[in-house]
Design a protein around this motif. Structure first.
Motif, PDB file in Angstrom:
ATOM      1  N   ALA A 265      -8.269  45.275 -17.230  1.00  0.00           N
ATOM      2  CA  ALA A 265      -9.715  45.197 -17.082  1.00  0.00           C
ATOM      3  C   ALA A 265     -10.330  46.592 -17.007  1.00  0.00           C
ATOM      4  N   PHE A 266      -9.672  47.505 -16.305  1.00  0.00           N
ATOM      5  CA  PHE A 266     -10.164  48.884 -16.187  1.00  0.00           C
ATOM      6  C   PHE A 266     -10.232  49.541 -17.559  1.00  0.00           C
ATOM      7  N   ARG A 267      -9.171  49.394 -18.330  1.00  0.00           N
ATOM      8  CA  ARG A 267      -9.130  50.018 -19.649  1.00  0.00           C
ATOM      9  C   ARG A 267     -10.125  49.402 -20.614  1.00  0.00           C
ATOM     10  N   ALA A 268     -10.463  48.135 -20.390  1.00  0.00           N
ATOM     11  CA  ALA A 268     -11.436  47.457 -21.238  1.00  0.00           C
ATOM     12  C   ALA A 268     -12.876  47.745 -20.803  1.00  0.00           C
ATOM     13  N   GLY A 269     -13.035  48.459 -19.698  1.00  0.00           N
ATOM     14  CA  GLY A 269     -14.367  48.750 -19.186  1.00  0.00           C
ATOM     15  C   GLY A 269     -15.018  47.575 -18.493  1.00  0.00           C
ATOM     16  N   ALA A 270     -14.236  46.573 -18.102  1.00  0.00           N
ATOM     17  CA  ALA A 270     -14.762  45.363 -17.475  1.00  0.00           C
ATOM     18  C   ALA A 270     -15.009  45.583 -15.986  1.00  0.00           C
ATOM     19  N   ASP A 271     -15.942  44.821 -15.425  1.00  0.00           N
ATOM     20  CA  ASP A 271     -16.253  44.898 -14.007  1.00  0.00           C
ATOM     21  C   ASP A 271     -15.415  43.946 -13.172  1.00  0.00           C
ATOM     22  N   ASP A 272     -14.694  43.045 -13.840  1.00  0.00           N
ATOM     23  CA  ASP A 272     -13.921  42.040 -13.131  1.00  0.00           C
ATOM     24  C   ASP A 272     -12.741  41.630 -14.003  1.00  0.00           C
ATOM     25  N   VAL A 273     -11.786  40.952 -13.420  1.00  0.00           N
ATOM     26  CA  VAL A 273     -10.692  40.344 -14.183  1.00  0.00           C
ATOM     27  C   VAL A 273     -11.214  39.018 -14.724  1.00  0.00           C
ATOM     28  N   PRO A 274     -11.302  38.854 -16.040  1.00  0.00           N
ATOM     29  CA  PRO A 274     -11.961  37.669 -16.603  1.00  0.00           C
ATOM     30  C   PRO A 274     -11.207  36.365 -16.410  1.00  0.00           C
ATOM     31  N   ALA A 275      -9.890  36.425 -16.337  1.00  0.00           N
ATOM     32  CA  ALA A 275      -9.073  35.224 -16.219  1.00  0.00           C
ATOM     33  C   ALA A 275      -7.709  35.623 -15.669  1.00  0.00           C
ATOM     34  N   PRO A 276      -6.982  34.673 -15.083  1.00  0.00           N
ATOM     35  CA  PRO A 276      -5.653  35.007 -14.568  1.00  0.00           C
ATOM     36  C   PRO A 276      -4.738  35.546 -15.652  1.00  0.00           C
ATOM     37  N   ILE A 287       3.264  43.281  -5.985  1.00  0.00           N
ATOM     38  CA  ILE A 287       1.966  43.585  -6.585  1.00  0.00           C
ATOM     39  C   ILE A 287       1.724  42.761  -7.848  1.00  0.00           C
ATOM     40  N   ALA A 288       2.515  41.715  -8.046  1.00  0.00           N
ATOM     41  CA  ALA A 288       2.361  40.851  -9.224  1.00  0.00           C
ATOM     42  C   ALA A 288       1.350  39.754  -8.919  1.00  0.00           C
ATOM     43  N   ILE A 289       0.080  40.117  -8.914  1.00  0.00           N
ATOM     44  CA  ILE A 289      -1.003  39.195  -8.575  1.00  0.00           C
ATOM     45  C   ILE A 289      -1.838  38.967  -9.834  1.00  0.00           C
ATOM     46  N   PRO A 290      -1.829  37.767 -10.393  1.00  0.00           N
ATOM     47  CA  PRO A 290      -2.492  37.553 -11.677  1.00  0.00           C
ATOM     48  C   PRO A 290      -4.017  37.517 -11.624  1.00  0.00           C
ATOM     49  N   TYR A 291      -4.589  37.217 -10.442  1.00  0.00           N
ATOM     50  CA  TYR A 291      -6.047  37.040 -10.373  1.00  0.00           C
ATOM     51  C   TYR A 291      -6.549  37.460  -8.991  1.00  0.00           C
ATOM     52  N   PRO A 292      -6.659  38.761  -8.719  1.00  0.00           N
ATOM     53  CA  PRO A 292      -6.998  39.243  -7.377  1.00  0.00           C
ATOM     54  C   PRO A 292      -8.429  38.864  -6.975  1.00  0.00           C
ATOM     55  N   PRO A 293      -8.618  38.239  -5.821  1.00  0.00           N
ATOM     56  CA  PRO A 293      -9.966  37.860  -5.384  1.00  0.00           C
ATOM     57  C   PRO A 293     -10.925  39.038  -5.210  1.00  0.00           C
ATOM     58  N   ARG A 294     -10.393  40.209  -4.882  1.00  0.00           N
ATOM     59  CA  ARG A 294     -11.249  41.386  -4.687  1.00  0.00           C
ATOM     60  C   ARG A 294     -11.212  42.318  -5.906  1.00  0.00           C
ATOM     61  N   ALA A 295     -11.022  41.758  -7.082  1.00  0.00           N
ATOM     62  CA  ALA A 295     -10.904  42.578  -8.289  1.00  0.00           C
ATOM     63  C   ALA A 295     -12.128  43.466  -8.510  1.00  0.00           C
ATOM     64  N   ARG A 296     -13.331  42.924  -8.335  1.00  0.00           N
ATOM     65  CA  ARG A 296     -14.544  43.717  -8.543  1.00  0.00           C
ATOM     66  C   ARG A 296     -14.574  44.938  -7.633  1.00  0.00           C
ATOM     67  N   GLN A 297     -14.241  44.752  -6.378  1.00  0.00           N
ATOM     68  CA  GLN A 297     -14.237  45.855  -5.430  1.00  0.00           C
ATOM     69  C   GLN A 297     -13.197  46.905  -5.809  1.00  0.00           C
ATOM     70  N   ILE A 298     -12.034  46.445  -6.223  1.00  0.00           N
ATOM     71  CA  ILE A 298     -10.950  47.371  -6.578  1.00  0.00           C
ATOM     72  C   ILE A 298     -11.345  48.227  -7.773  1.00  0.00           C
ATOM     73  N   LEU A 299     -11.840  47.589  -8.817  1.00  0.00           N
ATOM     74  CA  LEU A 299     -12.226  48.318 -10.024  1.00  0.00           C
ATOM     75  C   LEU A 299     -13.354  49.306  -9.718  1.00  0.00           C
ATOM     76  N   ARG A 300     -14.318  48.870  -8.926  1.00  0.00           N
ATOM     77  CA  ARG A 300     -15.430  49.756  -8.579  1.00  0.00           C
ATOM     78  C   ARG A 300     -14.947  50.951  -7.750  1.00  0.00           C
ATOM     79  N   ALA A 301     -14.050  50.709  -6.797  1.00  0.00           N
ATOM     80  CA  ALA A 301     -13.557  51.791  -5.949  1.00  0.00           C
ATOM     81  C   ALA A 301     -12.813  52.846  -6.751  1.00  0.00           C
ATOM     82  N   VAL A 302     -11.987  52.418  -7.706  1.00  0.00           N
ATOM     83  CA  VAL A 302     -11.244  53.368  -8.533  1.00  0.00           C
ATOM     84  C   VAL A 302     -12.200  54.184  -9.398  1.00  0.00           C
ATOM     85  N   ARG A 303     -13.156  53.518 -10.015  1.00  0.00           N
ATOM     86  CA  ARG A 303     -14.111  54.227 -10.885  1.00  0.00           C
ATOM     87  C   ARG A 303     -14.967  55.213 -10.093  1.00  0.00           C
ATOM     88  N   GLU A 304     -15.460  54.784  -8.936  1.00  0.00           N
ATOM     89  CA  GLU A 304     -16.323  55.662  -8.145  1.00  0.00           C
ATOM     90  C   GLU A 304     -15.590  56.888  -7.630  1.00  0.00           C
TER      91      GLU A 304
END
Length: 371
Positions: A265-276, A287-304
């Motif tokens: 999702a990060f490499r695609a420039g997405a704000d969230d994980v679209p599907a599991p 760390i093998a989690i297919p659909y993290p509930p806090r995906a939006r927060q994680i992606l935003r934190a890394v980018r910021e």
């Protein structure tokens, strides 16, 4: 016992009393945040304080813990001229999950529920079992089939009940969440409950103290559900807001190539994980989690932070485990992911990697052998 903090949903703005035992937002089903503002931690006064993570009391939403086992204050050791490792496997239950588990157990002790449940691929479950035993709480841990027998033995030894769920980590989480809605149940979720993140953030407070009031240029963190990374982001934000650091380090998140929904999702420039993501076998099971509930927060934190995502192969995980063992550090295969990543793709400046779980929990990765 009065709990002065409250839950708030960052997605829709809904709120809830912590004492309600509501484990997620009832409006949008998202994970809770905590309505809590940390006060500055005075670096100069820390020398005489308790030798555990509770020394940072100004930054924590709970104080005066009954169920502490002395968690935290793990060593920081140099691996190369620029890379140091924080030995978070040297915890009471041999993993970094103790940082968050003690917060959840202490909270549950004060709320006095009928029972506590948790779900885990192993380490969070063993941590919750231990701290619930310390707190005198009835505990049931849901784990997926195929969980390391050594971790199951540890959970049982602490007196917790085990529910082994057919299927993968996601199936286990779904089973636990269904049980979490039963009256009188405290769901000790390291994913949904924000108290856990306020425990894991002490990882960064310890680095800040040990490095004399500064942080490294880069923090490399393994990411499945993102509990350590989000705790790190929380701590760096607090330290920066209080003027205790001049700049925030880049957060480099590491996933196994086999199951890497956040990296994709990060490499695609997405704000969230679209599907599991497809669930594939990997040595980095934690760390093998297919659909993290806090995906939006994680992606935003890394980018910021100006950071990025890295992925590692199974071969790199095996090699990294053997390499660390040859340096005197026997770490489980999930816990070596950051060392594998930073060895393959070095970063400029100072770097810290966490070694999150002890090798004694799982043994040597399949296909590896010492020479």
């Amino acid at each position: 016992m009065t709990i002065t903090t409250a839950y708030v949903c960052a997605r829709c703005g809904a709120g809830s009393s912590v004492s309600s035992l509501t484990w997620r937002c009832p409006e949008c089903l998202g994970p809770w945040e905590l309505d809590f503002t940390a006060a500055p931690v005075p670096l100069a006064s820390l020398a005489g304080r308790v030798g555990s993570l509770w020394r940072y009391e100004e930054a924590l939403p709970l104080s005066d813990p009954y169920c502490s086992l002395g968690e935290g204050r793990t060593p920081l050791v140099r691996l190369t001229d620029t890379v140091s490792a924080k030995l978070d496997f040297l915890m009471p239950t041999l993993s970094f999950k103790d940082r968050g588990a003690v917060m959840l157990a202490e909270l549950a002790r004060r709320l006095a529920p009928r029972r506590v449940i948790a779900d885990s691929s192993g380490n969070a479950g063993t941590a919750m079992a231990a701290y619930c035993a310390r707190a005198g709480l009835d505990c049931t841990v849901y784990v997926p089939e195929g969980t390391s027998p050594k971790k199951l033995e540890q959970i049982r030894a602490h007196g917790a009940r085990l529910t082994v769920v057919p299927g993968d980590r996601e199936a286990t989480a779904l089973a636990a969440r269904e049980a979490a809605d039963e009256p009188g149940t405290f769901y000790a979720s390291h994913v949904f409950n924000p108290y856990f993140l306020h425990g894991t953030k002490t990882y960064v407070y310890e680095l800040w103290e040990d490095l004399g009031g500064r942080l490294p240029d880069t923090l490399v963190v393994p990411v499945g559900n993102g509990t350590l990374l989000l705790g790190a982001a929380l701590a760096t934000s607090e330290l920066y807001a209080h003027g205790l650091i001049g700049s925030r380090p880049a957060l480099v998140a590491v996933q196994a190539e086999a199951v890497a929904p956040l990296a994709e999702a990060f490499r695609a420039g997405a704000d969230d994980v679209p599907a599991p993501a497809p669930m594939r076998a990997t040595l980095a099971e934690g760390i093998a989690i297919p659909y993290p509930p806090r995906a939006r927060q994680i992606l935003r934190a890394v980018r910021e932070s100006g950071g990025t995502f890295l992925t590692v192969t199974e071969h790199q995980l095996r090699a990294a485990q053997l390499d660390l063992a040859a340096r005197g550090l026997f770490v489980e295969s999930t816990g070596v992911a950051c060392w594998a990543a930073i060895t393959a793709e070095p970063r400029e400046g100072s770097v810290v990697v966490p070694l999150c779980g002890a090798g004694a929990k799982t043994g040597l990765a399949a296909g590896s052998r010492a020479t």
